[in-house]
Design a protein around this motif. Structure first.
Motif, mmCIF file in Angstrom:
data_model
loop_
_atom_site.group_PDB
_atom_site.id
_atom_site.type_symbol
_atom_site.label_atom_id
_atom_site.label_comp_id
_atom_site.label_asym_id
_atom_site.label_seq_id
_atom_site.Cartn_x
_atom_site.Cartn_y
_atom_site.Cartn_z
ATOM 1 N N GLY A 72 0.833 -1.193 0.000
ATOM 2 C CA GLY A 72 0.000 0.000 0.000
ATOM 3 C C GLY A 72 0.868 1.242 0.000
ATOM 4 O O GLY A 72 2.077 1.170 -0.195
ATOM 5 N N GLN A 73 0.234 2.363 0.223
ATOM 6 C CA GLN A 73 0.947 3.632 0.229
ATOM 7 C C GLN A 73 0.955 4.217 1.629
ATOM 8 O O GLN A 73 0.032 4.000 2.409
ATOM 9 C CB GLN A 73 0.272 4.605 -0.730
ATOM 10 N N MET A 74 2.015 4.960 1.930
ATOM 11 C CA MET A 74 2.119 5.713 3.176
ATOM 12 C C MET A 74 2.432 7.144 2.819
ATOM 13 O O MET A 74 3.262 7.402 1.955
ATOM 14 C CB MET A 74 3.243 5.161 4.063
ATOM 15 N N ALA A 75 1.764 8.064 3.492
ATOM 16 C CA ALA A 75 1.998 9.469 3.191
ATOM 17 C C ALA A 75 2.813 10.163 4.272
ATOM 18 O O ALA A 75 3.457 11.171 4.005
ATOM 19 C CB ALA A 75 0.664 10.202 3.019
ATOM 20 N N ASP A 76 2.802 9.642 5.480
ATOM 21 C CA ASP A 76 3.468 10.302 6.587
ATOM 22 C C ASP A 76 3.659 9.258 7.681
ATOM 23 O O ASP A 76 2.716 8.568 8.053
ATOM 24 C CB ASP A 76 2.584 11.446 7.093
ATOM 25 N N PHE A 77 4.874 9.122 8.193
ATOM 26 C CA PHE A 77 5.169 8.127 9.217
ATOM 27 C C PHE A 77 5.873 8.829 10.369
ATOM 28 O O PHE A 77 6.901 9.466 10.181
ATOM 29 C CB PHE A 77 6.065 7.032 8.634
ATOM 30 N N HIS A 78 5.304 8.716 11.558
ATOM 31 C CA HIS A 78 5.908 9.275 12.764
ATOM 32 C C HIS A 78 6.301 8.126 13.683
ATOM 33 O O HIS A 78 5.456 7.298 14.021
ATOM 34 C CB HIS A 78 4.909 10.148 13.536
ATOM 35 N N TYR A 79 7.567 8.070 14.073
ATOM 36 C CA TYR A 79 8.001 7.149 15.117
ATOM 37 C C TYR A 79 8.425 8.013 16.298
ATOM 38 O O TYR A 79 9.396 8.763 16.213
ATOM 39 C CB TYR A 79 9.154 6.258 14.652
ATOM 40 N N ILE A 80 7.665 7.924 17.391
ATOM 41 C CA ILE A 80 7.914 8.756 18.559
ATOM 42 C C ILE A 80 8.418 7.853 19.670
ATOM 43 O O ILE A 80 7.719 6.954 20.128
ATOM 44 C CB ILE A 80 6.642 9.530 18.945
ATOM 45 N N ASP A 81 9.645 8.085 20.068
ATOM 46 C CA ASP A 81 10.354 7.243 21.013
ATOM 47 C C ASP A 81 10.149 7.743 22.443
ATOM 48 O O ASP A 81 10.394 8.911 22.744
ATOM 49 C CB ASP A 81 11.845 7.280 20.656
ATOM 50 N N GLY A 82 9.653 6.857 23.309
ATOM 51 C CA GLY A 82 9.570 7.170 24.731
ATOM 52 C C GLY A 82 8.327 7.923 25.163
ATOM 53 O O GLY A 82 8.260 8.388 26.294
ATOM 54 N N GLN A 83 7.344 8.067 24.286
ATOM 55 C CA GLN A 83 6.114 8.783 24.622
ATOM 56 C C GLN A 83 4.918 8.033 24.059
ATOM 57 O O GLN A 83 4.989 7.484 22.977
ATOM 58 C CB GLN A 83 6.123 10.182 24.004
ATOM 59 N N ALA A 84 3.822 8.023 24.792
ATOM 60 C CA ALA A 84 2.579 7.419 24.325
ATOM 61 C C ALA A 84 1.660 8.552 23.874
ATOM 62 O O ALA A 84 1.154 9.316 24.685
ATOM 63 C CB ALA A 84 1.923 6.601 25.433
ATOM 64 N N LYS A 85 1.455 8.669 22.588
ATOM 65 C CA LYS A 85 0.654 9.749 22.016
ATOM 66 C C LYS A 85 -0.800 9.327 21.839
ATOM 67 O O LYS A 85 -1.147 8.158 21.963
ATOM 68 C CB LYS A 85 1.248 10.189 20.669
ATOM 69 N N VAL A 86 -1.648 10.308 21.534
ATOM 70 C CA VAL A 86 -3.071 10.060 21.291
ATOM 71 C C VAL A 86 -3.419 10.545 19.887
ATOM 72 O O VAL A 86 -2.696 11.345 19.290
ATOM 73 C CB VAL A 86 -3.965 10.757 22.349
ATOM 74 N N VAL A 87 -4.537 10.065 19.375
ATOM 75 C CA VAL A 87 -4.964 10.379 18.010
ATOM 76 C C VAL A 87 -5.005 11.880 17.765
ATOM 77 O O VAL A 87 -4.552 12.372 16.724
ATOM 78 C CB VAL A 87 -6.338 9.733 17.729
ATOM 79 N N SER A 88 -5.508 12.652 18.725
ATOM 80 C CA SER A 88 -5.674 14.099 18.523
ATOM 81 C C SER A 88 -4.345 14.854 18.413
ATOM 82 O O SER A 88 -4.336 16.029 18.071
ATOM 83 C CB SER A 88 -6.528 14.699 19.642
ATOM 84 N N ASP A 89 -3.225 14.185 18.660
ATOM 85 C CA ASP A 89 -1.922 14.807 18.419
ATOM 86 C C ASP A 89 -1.616 14.913 16.930
ATOM 87 O O ASP A 89 -0.756 15.689 16.526
ATOM 88 C CB ASP A 89 -0.799 14.000 19.079
ATOM 89 N N PHE A 90 -2.322 14.113 16.110
ATOM 90 C CA PHE A 90 -2.001 14.022 14.692
ATOM 91 C C PHE A 90 -3.126 14.430 13.749
ATOM 92 O O PHE A 90 -2.870 14.919 12.664
ATOM 93 C CB PHE A 90 -1.570 12.592 14.349
ATOM 94 N N VAL A 91 -4.368 14.176 14.152
ATOM 95 C CA VAL A 91 -5.511 14.454 13.282
ATOM 96 C C VAL A 91 -6.686 14.978 14.096
ATOM 97 O O VAL A 91 -6.805 14.721 15.288
ATOM 98 C CB VAL A 91 -5.965 13.211 12.475
ATOM 99 N N ASP A 92 -7.549 15.709 13.405
ATOM 100 C CA ASP A 92 -8.799 16.184 13.983
ATOM 101 C C ASP A 92 -9.922 15.530 13.193
ATOM 102 O O ASP A 92 -10.015 15.719 11.980
ATOM 103 C CB ASP A 92 -8.880 17.706 13.884
ATOM 104 N N PHE A 93 -10.758 14.754 13.887
ATOM 105 C CA PHE A 93 -11.851 14.055 13.228
ATOM 106 C C PHE A 93 -13.130 14.855 13.332
ATOM 107 O O PHE A 93 -13.467 15.376 14.383
ATOM 108 C CB PHE A 93 -12.063 12.665 13.836
ATOM 109 N N SER A 94 -13.836 14.956 12.220
ATOM 110 C CA SER A 94 -15.126 15.629 12.163
ATOM 111 C C SER A 94 -16.022 14.806 11.250
ATOM 112 O O SER A 94 -15.881 14.851 10.027
ATOM 113 C CB SER A 94 -14.969 17.049 11.632
ATOM 114 N N GLY A 95 -16.936 14.039 11.847
ATOM 115 C CA GLY A 95 -17.792 13.173 11.033
ATOM 116 C C GLY A 95 -16.963 12.101 10.365
ATOM 117 O O GLY A 95 -16.143 11.447 10.993
ATOM 118 N N SER A 96 -17.129 11.926 9.049
ATOM 119 C CA SER A 96 -16.376 10.907 8.323
ATOM 120 C C SER A 96 -15.078 11.460 7.740
ATOM 121 O O SER A 96 -14.319 10.734 7.118
ATOM 122 C CB SER A 96 -17.241 10.325 7.200
#
Length: 151
Positions: A72-96
């Motif tokens: 498949g395709q990847m557009a952006d890959f973040h590897y964050i070492d030593g921290q547990a992140k949450v979805v809202s650190d990367f995207v804002d969801f609104s509906g679909s």
């Protein structure tokens, strides 16, 4: 469908007391129920080969053998070492739809961000850490990238 873009977040935090909380995953902001019946949850405070020492890290294939390749395709890959992140650190969801956010946090010592925007160096780390990756397969750059918001 096969052409849809999705946001995935995987958090591996072995410091947590509850075994079932040590690996978490989300797809498009929805928490996934993981089945740990195979190798099970990692032990508390268990180390990992990913991002440590001289271990080779792989994106898009099984780490211990040359099988199970990502197709498949990847557009952006973040590897964050030593921290547990949450979805809202990367995207804002609104509906679909979701809007891709500009992550403003740190990446830790071994962390990296791969934007895949340099066709001559697809493993170029843009996190500021200089942790470039080597393309060891037939990875190619595509001009088919997601826009924001993505639906």
């Amino acid at each position: 469908t096969a052409t849809d873009w999705h946001h995935w977040l995987l958090v591996w935090d072995t410091t947590l007391a509850t075994a079932g909380d040590r690996i978490k995953a989300w797809r498009d902001g929805v928490s996934l129920t993981l089945n740990n019946s195979g190798s099970g949850a990692p032990l508390q405070n268990e180390g990992t080969w990913f991002g440590r020492g001289s271990s080779t890290m792989y994106i898009g294939r099984q780490f211990d053998s040359n099988i199970n390749h990502w197709d498949g395709q990847m557009a952006d890959f973040h590897y964050i070492d030593g921290q547990a992140k949450v979805v809202s650190d990367f995207v804002d969801f609104s509906g679909s739809d979701f809007t891709i956010l500009d992550y403003g946090g740190t990446y830790g010592t071994h962390g990296a961000r791969l934007r895949f925007d340099n066709g001559a160096d697809l493993g170029e780390d843009s996190s500021g850490n200089g942790n470039d990756w080597t393309n060891n397969a037939t990875v190619t750059q595509s001009t088919d990238v997601p826009t924001s918001p993505v639906s």
